[in-house]
Design a protein around this motif. Structure first.
Motif, PDB file in Angstrom:
ATOM      1  N   UNK A  95      -2.145 -14.323  -7.340  1.00 15.93           N
ATOM      2  CA  UNK A  95      -2.462 -13.748  -6.018  1.00 15.93           C
ATOM      3  C   UNK A  95      -1.821 -12.376  -5.914  1.00 15.93           C
ATOM      4  N   UNK A  96      -2.428 -11.345  -6.536  1.00 15.69           N
ATOM      5  CA  UNK A  96      -1.791 -10.027  -6.582  1.00 15.69           C
ATOM      6  C   UNK A  96      -1.616  -9.379  -5.239  1.00 15.69           C
ATOM      7  N   UNK A  97      -2.356  -9.790  -4.223  1.00 14.35           N
ATOM      8  CA  UNK A  97      -2.232  -9.156  -2.921  1.00 14.35           C
ATOM      9  C   UNK A  97      -1.095  -9.734  -2.107  1.00 14.35           C
ATOM     10  N   UNK A  98      -0.503 -10.819  -2.607  1.00 11.51           N
ATOM     11  CA  UNK A  98       0.536 -11.471  -1.814  1.00 11.51           C
ATOM     12  C   UNK A  98       1.778 -10.624  -1.703  1.00 11.51           C
ATOM     13  N   UNK A  99       2.122  -9.929  -2.818  1.00  5.54           N
ATOM     14  CA  UNK A  99       3.331  -9.107  -2.790  1.00  5.54           C
ATOM     15  C   UNK A  99       3.070  -7.790  -3.486  1.00  5.54           C
ATOM     16  N   UNK A 100       3.829  -6.814  -3.116  1.00  3.24           N
ATOM     17  CA  UNK A 100       3.676  -5.488  -3.690  1.00  3.24           C
ATOM     18  C   UNK A 100       4.450  -5.402  -4.993  1.00  3.24           C
ATOM     19  N   UNK A 101       4.154  -4.412  -5.878  1.00  7.96           N
ATOM     20  CA  UNK A 101       4.886  -4.258  -7.129  1.00  7.96           C
ATOM     21  C   UNK A 101       6.393  -4.131  -6.953  1.00  7.96           C
ATOM     22  N   UNK A 102       6.911  -3.420  -5.949  1.00 13.07           N
ATOM     23  CA  UNK A 102       8.369  -3.409  -5.786  1.00 13.07           C
ATOM     24  C   UNK A 102       8.940  -4.793  -5.527  1.00 13.07           C
ATOM     25  N   UNK A 103       8.186  -5.647  -4.800  1.00 11.57           N
ATOM     26  CA  UNK A 103       8.668  -6.994  -4.549  1.00 11.57           C
ATOM     27  C   UNK A 103       8.668  -7.806  -5.827  1.00 11.57           C
ATOM     28  N   UNK A 104       7.646  -7.600  -6.690  1.00 12.44           N
ATOM     29  CA  UNK A 104       7.630  -8.300  -7.956  1.00 12.44           C
ATOM     30  C   UNK A 104       8.787  -7.859  -8.833  1.00 12.44           C
ATOM     31  N   UNK A 105       9.053  -6.596  -8.823  1.00  9.57           N
ATOM     32  CA  UNK A 105      10.130  -6.089  -9.675  1.00  9.57           C
ATOM     33  C   UNK A 105      11.482  -6.580  -9.227  1.00  9.57           C
ATOM     34  N   UNK A 170       6.097   1.026 -14.607  1.00 13.65           N
ATOM     35  CA  UNK A 170       4.794   1.604 -14.919  1.00 13.65           C
ATOM     36  C   UNK A 170       3.750   1.173 -13.891  1.00 13.65           C
ATOM     37  N   UNK A 171       3.791  -0.113 -13.528  1.00 11.96           N
ATOM     38  CA  UNK A 171       2.853  -0.605 -12.519  1.00 11.96           C
ATOM     39  C   UNK A 171       3.081   0.071 -11.181  1.00 11.96           C
ATOM     40  N   UNK A 172       4.345   0.257 -10.812  1.00 12.63           N
ATOM     41  CA  UNK A 172       4.658   0.909  -9.547  1.00 12.63           C
ATOM     42  C   UNK A 172       4.163   2.354  -9.539  1.00 12.63           C
ATOM     43  N   UNK A 173       4.338   3.060 -10.654  1.00 18.65           N
ATOM     44  CA  UNK A 173       3.862   4.437 -10.730  1.00 18.65           C
ATOM     45  C   UNK A 173       2.352   4.504 -10.616  1.00 18.65           C
ATOM     46  N   UNK A 174       1.670   3.575 -11.282  1.00 22.14           N
ATOM     47  CA  UNK A 174       0.210   3.561 -11.191  1.00 22.14           C
ATOM     48  C   UNK A 174      -0.250   3.301  -9.761  1.00 22.14           C
ATOM     49  N   UNK A 175       0.416   2.367  -9.087  1.00 20.26           N
ATOM     50  CA  UNK A 175       0.050   2.075  -7.706  1.00 20.26           C
ATOM     51  C   UNK A 175       0.310   3.291  -6.816  1.00 20.26           C
ATOM     52  N   UNK A 176       1.432   3.982  -7.030  1.00 19.28           N
ATOM     53  CA  UNK A 176       1.724   5.180  -6.235  1.00 19.28           C
ATOM     54  C   UNK A 176       0.660   6.256  -6.446  1.00 19.28           C
ATOM     55  N   UNK A 177       0.243   6.435  -7.705  1.00 16.08           N
ATOM     56  CA  UNK A 177      -0.788   7.434  -7.990  1.00 16.08           C
ATOM     57  C   UNK A 177      -2.100   7.059  -7.307  1.00 16.08           C
ATOM     58  N   UNK A 178      -2.460   5.774  -7.390  1.00 15.41           N
ATOM     59  CA  UNK A 178      -3.694   5.325  -6.748  1.00 15.41           C
ATOM     60  C   UNK A 178      -3.628   5.487  -5.237  1.00 15.41           C
TER      61      UNK A 178
END
Length: 498
Positions: A95-105, A170-178
């Motif tokens: 469920x990728x929408x449940x939490x943001x990448x910073x929360x996963x990290x 890397x995932x966080x950077x990609x999300x920030x760019x998007x």
């Protein structure tokens, strides 16, 4: 765990050899009972000193075994924790929408891995202590295996931590760019909609709208006539409503960003762009970039004082000078990044204004409506905004709009104060800028534009306003009032008989 401890204890006790002594313990035959417990008899020499040493070694071995078991239990506990975290990560990946990448990290931040690493290092040190204190040659292979396993576990843990950290970063950077691309696309779409549907057409000097809606992209007219070094200043158009003149003016400050001594007047926009048919004037007593022009008079802060200066542009003569009650000066409460702008003059559909701060207001922005003829204060409003925290402000239809800097390329109109009712509100209208600092900001009600002096460049913006909400039709209101005025039917006291 119990067989391992039994094996280690046997390895410690059975082959025990003390330096310089004969063998104390020899192997004897034994038997196993039904519970697989070994029973044997050990014959020891009758020597109290050696028995005490043996008892001390046995006690040390038991103590080390206890510590070893405790450390292994901790490692097992952290292994279970890692397993639970892996399960949580798998669930969250589903469920990728449940939490943001910073929360996963956050589940794999370094502190958790550092704790596990410290525990493994402690286990490695404990194995080394067992080897050093036991002095057992036959058990060296077991200890080497234990140390190797602990070292491998530490290496695996380090690789896991680094890999997960890099992956999350890397995932966080990609999300920030998007997200930044999405925001830019939304802004471009909004700008396109504004250009297609610019809002209601407003005649010059009209306030028939519902307040500021959007600001267009900047239109760079040209560099100021004195050159790039003159970064501070102001420019604009005579903002008197229904003015028959289209007078444009440019007033760069000296390179110290304070002293105002020269200005130019242009009779048309074409003359301004082509730099022809201009009149260049010298004043020699202006302070800061808060200038404005209203009904062919220029208003500015008289140098080194808290006084208002009024100059007739037809004759370039100082016609009036008057102190502004309570106003601070000499850079006491200027805007952020814009020094010496203690008095900021503005003009709009409602008249001539001055924006400033006082000691009584504790630096908060104060708005005063001036009598353009006498420079007396007709009315004053105090806002909740600290003036040095703002990057600038302007007036439009009696509403104060305040700006703050977001970065070197963008400002935000974030605050509005309506002087007609004293109500304040918060906005979020973005304003792009070519260079970092907006020095002079002047609104002209004739064309509904902002004229901005941006680090030496003359820039303007088109303003779009909200349409007024339609009022109820007057016919319906009249009809309802007539109906409500009709008398009620009167019931007779006695029934009617023919």
């Amino acid at each position: 765990m119990q067989p391992v401890l039994t094996l280690l204890t046997t390895l410690l006790l059975l082959p025990l050899v003390l330096p310089g002594q004969t063998q104390l313990v020899r192997g004897v035959s034994g038997s196993m009972d039904k519970d697989d417990i070994c029973h044997c008899v050990v014959y020891l020499p009758n020597n109290n000193i050696l028995l005490k040493q043996l008892e001390q070694l046995r006690s040390t071995a038991q103590e080390l075994m206890g510590k070893y078991e405790q450390e292994l239990s901790r490692v097992s506990e952290y292994a279970r924790t890692i397993k639970d975290q892996d399960t949580q990560i798998l669930e969250m990946n589903g469920t990728p929408k449940a939490r943001s990448p910073p929360a996963l990290a956050s589940s794999y931040e370094f502190p958790t891995f550092n704790l596990l690493r410290l525990e493994l290092e402690a286990a490695e040190e404990l194995a080394a202590q067992l080897k050093a204190k036991g002095k057992i040659r036959e058990a060296e292979n077991i200890f080497y295996q234990l140390q190797s396993q602990v070292a491998n576990a530490s290496l695996t843990l380090n690789l896991l931590a680094d890999s997960n950290q890099r992956s999350f970063h890397a995932l966080r950077q990609e999300v920030d760019v998007l997200e930044s691309r999405l925001s830019e696309c939304e802004r471009e779409k909004e700008q396109e909609e504004v250009s297609i549907n610019p809002g209601p057409h407003l005649p010059p000097g009209s306030c028939a709208h519902g307040g500021l809606q959007k600001v267009s992209r900047p239109l760079v007219v040209q560099l100021n006539w004195r050159g790039f070094s003159y970064k501070a200043g102001a420019w604009g158009r005579d903002s008197a409503p229904n003015s028959s003149s289209s007078l444009y003016w440019v007033a760069p400050l000296r390179t110290d960003s304070r002293y105002f001594d020269y200005y130019r007047l242009y009779k048309s926009y074409d003359d301004l762009v082509l730099m022809k048919n201009y009149e260049e004037r010298k004043t020699g007593y202006g302070d800061g970039s808060g200038n404005t022009v209203y009904k062919n008079f220029m208003y500015f802060n008289y140098y080194g004082t808290g006084e208002i200066a009024k100059v007739d542009l037809s004759t370039n003569r100082l016609v009036l000078q008057r102190p502004l009650p309570g106003a601070t000066y000499n850079n006491r409460f200027s805007y952020a990044g814009v020094p010496w702008k203690d008095l900021d003059f503005a003009s709009d559909e409602k008249g001539l204004w001055v924006l400033y701060a006082t000691e009584e207001s504790k630096g908060n922005l104060v708005v005063s409506l001036l009598n353009a003829s006498t420079l007396e204060v007709e009315n004053t409003w105090r806002t909740s905004q600290y003036k040095p925290a703002l990057s600038g402000a302007f007036m439009a239809c009696g509403v104060l709009y305040a700006l703050r800097s977001l970065n070197t390329r963008q400002e935000e109109i974030f605050y509005a104060f309506d002087t007609t009712n004293g109500q304040e509100s918060h906005l979020s209208i973005l304003l792009d800028k070519m260079l970092e600092t907006l020095h002079g900001i002047n609104y002209c009600p004739l064309d509904h534009k902002l004229y901005v002096y941006n680090d030496g460049y003359l820039v303007n913006y088109d303003l779009s306003f909200l349409a007024l909400k339609p009022n109820p039709p007057p016919a319906a209101a009249k009809r309802s009032s007539v109906v409500s005025a009709l008398p009620k039917a009167v019931q007779p006291n006695k029934p009617f008989r023919p």
